[in-house]
Design a protein around this motif. Structure first.
Motif, PDB file in Angstrom:
ATOM      1  N   ARG A 183     -27.993  52.078  48.258  1.00  0.00           N
ATOM      2  CA  ARG A 183     -27.528  50.795  48.786  1.00  0.00           C
ATOM      3  C   ARG A 183     -28.179  49.640  48.046  1.00  0.00           C
ATOM      4  N   GLN A 217     -21.411  57.902  51.575  1.00  0.00           N
ATOM      5  CA  GLN A 217     -21.849  57.043  52.673  1.00  0.00           C
ATOM      6  C   GLN A 217     -21.021  55.758  52.711  1.00  0.00           C
ATOM      7  N   ASP A 218     -20.473  55.461  53.881  1.00  0.00           N
ATOM      8  CA  ASP A 218     -19.702  54.220  54.043  1.00  0.00           C
ATOM      9  C   ASP A 218     -20.528  53.002  53.650  1.00  0.00           C
ATOM     10  N   SER A 219     -21.807  53.037  54.067  1.00  0.00           N
ATOM     11  CA  SER A 219     -22.653  51.859  53.890  1.00  0.00           C
ATOM     12  C   SER A 219     -22.898  51.559  52.411  1.00  0.00           C
TER      13      SER A 219
END
Lengths: 589, 452
Positions: A183, A217-219
């Motif tokens: 991220r 992962q969506d995030s």
């Protein structure tokens, strides 16, 4: 040694240093905030050899202390001996960059970025770049996430071999095991792409971008949407179709609503970044889909962007695109099942009228405005009313006034006082657009009714609303329409209403001017000084203090002064207090 | 693999009580949750008194192979205190309902602990240095004469004995109207969820003042209430998937990608009821008391009153495997209902490779089932049998009226006050932790097994 005479100047510093390890967080925090004073007293040498090593090991402390420390160290270059020694600041910042608290880490990274500029190119390669590498290959993901923010500041200023290493490190972090690091890398991807040579953007960044945009992962995927904006601005138009668009299309249709939400939220930026041609061919259908998305959050985010999207459409085909593609979707949203979607739309829909012009507005938009004005949810109606000025410019508000009035009346009498409060705030705006005649006829009674609302916040807002109306329509209008009604309330049996009279006079005296104040308001105020309720009496004192400056000195001396003196010997303590205060402020003693 | 289980650290009581076998304990000492961290180096227990005890595994020593890997107390702290909700006139117990460790992010360890209402994030860290040297006082705190201070002294950090510090980092409060039964950390490392009887909330680990409601099964009229949430967990790898179990014996798998509010499940796992076995107790005993994803993420393990079930995520119609934990109790449901035991919530656990499952029973017995060989074993966690290095003997309960062998225990002599509700399995090794009322037992595979 300095001897006994040095003690006086040493003492405060000695206290500061001792408090660096005080039990009380607040004292430690104070000391850290005055770190520059300590460093100045110690001199550059001792700051480097004693103070910094101590600070490097203080990462056990509370977050707020660490945050202050991280911030201080970003401005410490001169205190350690200037740019030549700036690298001494790296060890404490390095340890702060690994703590678990995000705000502290971010601040440490910010300070590191700041002092990186003060490193000479040689120092950058000898001291700074190894630190970035250490963080990037650290055991814990906190250090690796911090590294992500440092690549872009050192990349432009290092040799090409080191550049290659940096790119390699960034690649590694983009495929890190922990989603936290991916991220961080995804959120810095755009920033890093900006400092890279265009060829490397194509060969390095694009594959990373594609990979992150299809992360499990969506995030992580949703952060790639943001990177998409900056990457698209860097690439020449002819490459966008092959390098960026496949990923963007995929994101707009992602299985996760959070990713689609992000696309909707960033839609205007994306639109600007990809240019008019791609907008026409790709973004228009994508936007239609987002407006019809099955998740309400996505529809609301897209609805928020309707006006901006339409404004930024290429001029030659703007009207046609809106009429054939966007407007049908908007029409559906007007009767959406979710109130957030409707109210998001209501906050921007009026803006379309300037884009579409008078005829289209009357034919196509007006029915939508009218529907929303009758919506069951007050927020939707309020949003329409608050944006009336856009329509006013295009078709004039008269077109709407027939529907507007019932909507306003209904909001004005809504059971929720917050709704009533919101509509009061739009009254001056409405009055300005509807004109004095319409106002007197339809809205004046509402404004007066709010003065006796049972909620204080409403009465208070109604008072300041009157001031704004008087500013708009002038003193003469006030004298004829408002003042008599306000003064009439002075005889109301309810003392709260009598106090409202005083509050209104406070607010209106200045706007109405000396004449009205002296002739009409003052007698009423003076008469109320005999009120049996103490709260009314001390508000009389406060009112006199307030309107005193508007009165002439004759009235002050002959009329106000005796009354205040009488109140100053009142049996109630508060009345006495405020009367005395008024006497001294008005200099009547 | 179900080789003989040996006592690793027997009989670690969470408190330093008197060592006699029938030492009295108070209600507050009863262990209410057990949880290994992601490496298995640490083990945390919570009790009804709101305390959390953390055990650390000793590093293996070459000299003494028998001392390897014992778990010793690392830190103890008070996580929750009893509170009183003045608005609702309700007491809030301090009992720790669940503990979950966060993935390790730096040298410190973090865990979430929750009681009925409030979730807390704790940091467990070590400190081995302390600052020395004051300007205006000496180390004992005596103020120095100011005139003797002629130069400034910066404190220096000196090594000291290792100190374990536990500090509260965040308090996530005021989001649950009902009692929290589960917390689970998401694989994205930044969010976690908390489930109560009727709702599930999603939190960001950094944000304490708001959470998002992702499941709400509260009916408009509370009189229509037929079902409550009993447990909930995130998928170990897919950040968008989570499962919750209900008192009706169903499991619902939800996908957070589909919508912000997961009112509609993606999959519903439910075994059709056998009409012939229907009784007054059917619904009570089918209530799911615990649900756990396998480490692979492919299977779900659930526990209801009499059985443990393994479900395949790809098959909603029935469980893949059903294991009878104590079927001999089927004839005694009536008395178990009368003494409230039928409402006991047994938890269940997977081993590191998902090949064996474990769950507790009465009489301080716990059961293990090997999914490949279909062998099963009943073991007892008791002070008498758990001398260090002793090998546990398998136990057998003989059903009423059945043929009784030597050493068998009759159903009627089972002690229903001694129940093993909470168990945990080391994430990679065959080490298990068993909470039996106020005692914690840690067992492991028999040593030297590699020599055979």
């Amino acid at each position: 040694m300095a001897g006994a005479d040095g003690d006086d100047s040493l003492y405060p510093i000695a206290v500061l240093i001792d408090e660096l390890r005080n039990e009380d967080v607040q004292l430690r925090l104070n000391s850290i905030k005055k770190l520059s004073t300590i460093a100045l007293a110690l001199g550059v040498e001792r700051t480097r050899t004693e103070l910094l090593p101590f600070l490097t090991d203080t990462i056990y402390d509370e977050d707020e202390v660490l945050l202050a420390l991280a911030e201080q160290l970003g401005n410490f270059t001169m205190l350690v001996g200037g740019p030549e020694y700036v690298h001494c600041l790296l060890p404490p910042l390095e340890s702060l960059a690994t703590v678990e608290e995000t705000v502290v880490r971010d601040k440490a990274v910010e300070s590191l970025r700041k002092i990186s500029q003060e490193h000479s190119p040689v120092d950058l390669e000898v001291h700074f770049e190894p630190l970035v590498k250490r963080l990037a290959s650290g055991d814990w993901f906190t250090s690796r996430t911090s590294a992500c923010g440092l690549f872009s500041v050192c990349y432009p200023r290092v040799s090409s071999t080191v550049k290659a290493e940096i790119r390699q490190h960034f690649r590694t972090l983009c495929s890190d095991d922990t989603p936290m690091v991916r991220r961080a890398a995804a959120s810095k991807l755009g920033e890093f792409a900006k400092v890279l040579e265009l060829d490397y953007v194509k060969t390095d960044i694009i594959p990373l971008f594609t990979a992150l945009a299809s992360d499990e992962q969506d995030s992580v995927r949703l952060l790639a949407v943001e990177a998409c904006v900056s990457i698209a601005t860097l690439l020449p138009q002819e490459d966008l179709e092959t390098l960026v668009m496949p990923t963007l299309r995929q994101a707009a249709e992602d299985k996760s609503w959070r990713v689609r939400y992000m696309v909707a939220d960033k839609f205007s930026e994306l639109q600007k970044a990809v240019g008019p041609e791609i907008t026409k061919n790709d973004l228009v259908p994508a936007f239609q889909n987002l407006l019809k998305d099955c998740e309400a959050e996505v529809r609301a985010a897209a609805a928020n962007k309707v006006k901006e999207f339409c404004e930024n459409l290429p001029e030659d085909s703007r009207e046609q695109i809106i009429m054939t593609h966007i407007l049908p979707c908007v029409k559906e949203l007007v009767s959406d099942t979710n109130q957030h979607v409707k109210s998001a739309l209501a906050s921007v829909i009026m803006g379309l009228s300037t884009i579409l012009g008078k005829d289209n507005t009357i034919e196509h938009l007006l029915p939508l405005f009218l529907t929303q004005l009758k919506d069951e949810c007050p927020e939707v109606r309020l949003n329409i009313i608050s944006n009336l000025d856009c329509v006013n410019e295009v078709i004039g508000i008269r077109q709407l006034s027939q529907s507007l009035l019932p909507a306003i009346v209904e909001l004005a009498e809504d059971a929720k006082w917050r709704v009533r409060l919101a509509i009061i705030e739009y009254m001056p705006l409405l009055a300005g657009q509807l004109g004095v005649e319409f106002f007197d006829e339809k809205l004046n009674t509402l404004c007066m009714a709010w003065l006796i609302d049972h909620v204080y916040a409403i009465r208070e807002a109604a008072t300041s609303n009157l001031t704004k109306l008087v500013e708009k329509f002038g003193a003469e209008w006030a004298q004829n329409t408002i003042v008599p009604k306000v003064l009439g309330m002075a005889n109301d049996p309810n003392y709260l209403h009598r106090m409202t009279t005083l509050f209104c006079i406070n607010a209106l005296s200045e706007a109405c001017g000396q004449d009205i104040t002296t002739k009409q308001m003052l007698p009423v105020v003076l008469k109320m000084s005999n009120d049996q309720v103490a709260n009314v009496r001390f508000n009389v004192a406060k009112s006199l203090q307030k309107i005193g400056p508007v009165l002439d000195s004759n009235a002050l001396q002959t009329e106000v002064k005796p009354v205040l003196e009488k109140l100053a010997s009142d049996s109630d303590m508060d009345v006495k207090y405020f009367a005395q205060e008024a006497i001294s402020v008005l200099a009547l003693a | 693999m179900l080789s003989p289980i040996q006592v690793l650290c027997s009989d670690i009581t969470t408190l330093s009580l008197e060592p006699e076998p029938f030492a009295s304990y108070t209600e507050a000492d009863i262990i209410s949750t057990v949880e290994f961290n992601h490496t298995g180096e640490l083990l945390a227990t919570g009790d009804k008194g709101g305390r959390v005890v953390i055990f650390q595994r000793e590093p293996e020593s070459k000299n003494d192979p028998f001392s390897q890997g014992e778990y010793n107390v690392y830190s103890t702290f008070q996580s929750h205190e009893p509170e009183f909700d003045y608005l609702k006139s309700l007491e809030i117990e301090e009992k720790i309902n669940k503990i979950r460790w966060l993935p390790q992010q730096n040298a410190a360890h973090f865990l979430l602990s929750t009681n009925d209402k409030t979730i807390k994030l704790w940091k467990v860290s070590e400190r081995d240095k302390r600052p020395e040297g004051y300007n205006l006082k000496d180390e004992e705190g005596r103020i120095k004469d100011v005139s003797t201070v002629t130069s400034l002294q910066v404190p220096v950090l000196k090594p000291m004995d290792l100190m374990v510090e536990v500090s509260p980092r965040r308090v996530f409060a005021n989001a649950h109207t009902y009692h929290i039964n589960s917390i689970s950390v998401n694989s994205d490392y930044e969010t976690y969820m908390s489930a109560d009887d009727l709702r599930i909330n999603l939190w960001h680990l950094d944000i304490t003042d708001r959470s998002f409601n992702i499941v709400d099964i509260k009916p408009a009229n509370m009189e229509d209430l037929t079902e409550v949430i009993t447990a909930s967990e995130f998928h170990p790898h897919h950040c968008n998937l989570f499962v919750y179990s209900s008192s009706k014996g169903t499991l619902r798998l939800c996908d957070m990608r589909e919508a912000a509010l997961c009112d509609k499940h993606s999959k519903l796992f439910e075994e059709p009821e056998d009409p012939s076995a229907r009784s007054f107790f059917s619904e009570i005993i089918s209530s799911v008391s615990d649900v756990k994803f396998s480490h692979s993420g492919r299977y779900l393990l659930t526990r209801d009153y009499l059985t443990a079930k393994v479900w395949d995520l790809n098959m909603e119609s029935k469980p893949l495997e059903t294991y009878q934990v104590h079927d001999y109790l089927r004839s005694k449901l009536c008395s178990l209902y009368e003494n409230d035991c039928i409402f006991d919530k047994f938890e269940c656990a997977w081993n590191g490779s998902d090949s064996v499952i474990m769950t507790g029973a009465y009489n301080n017995f716990f059961r293990m089932f090997d999914r490949n060989t279909k062998r099963d074993v009943t073991l007892e966690a008791s002070r008498e049998s758990s001398k260090p290095r002793a090998v546990l003997k398998p136990r057998r309960v003989c059903a009423a009226g059945g043929k009784r062998r030597k050493d068998d225990i009759s159903v009627d002599s089972l002690d229903f006050t001694k129940k093993i509700l909470h168990t945990a399995w080391h994430p990679t090794e065959n080490i298990i932790a068993i909470a039996a009322t106020n005692n914690l037992y840690i067992f492991q595979d028999k040593l030297n097994s590699e020599m055979h």
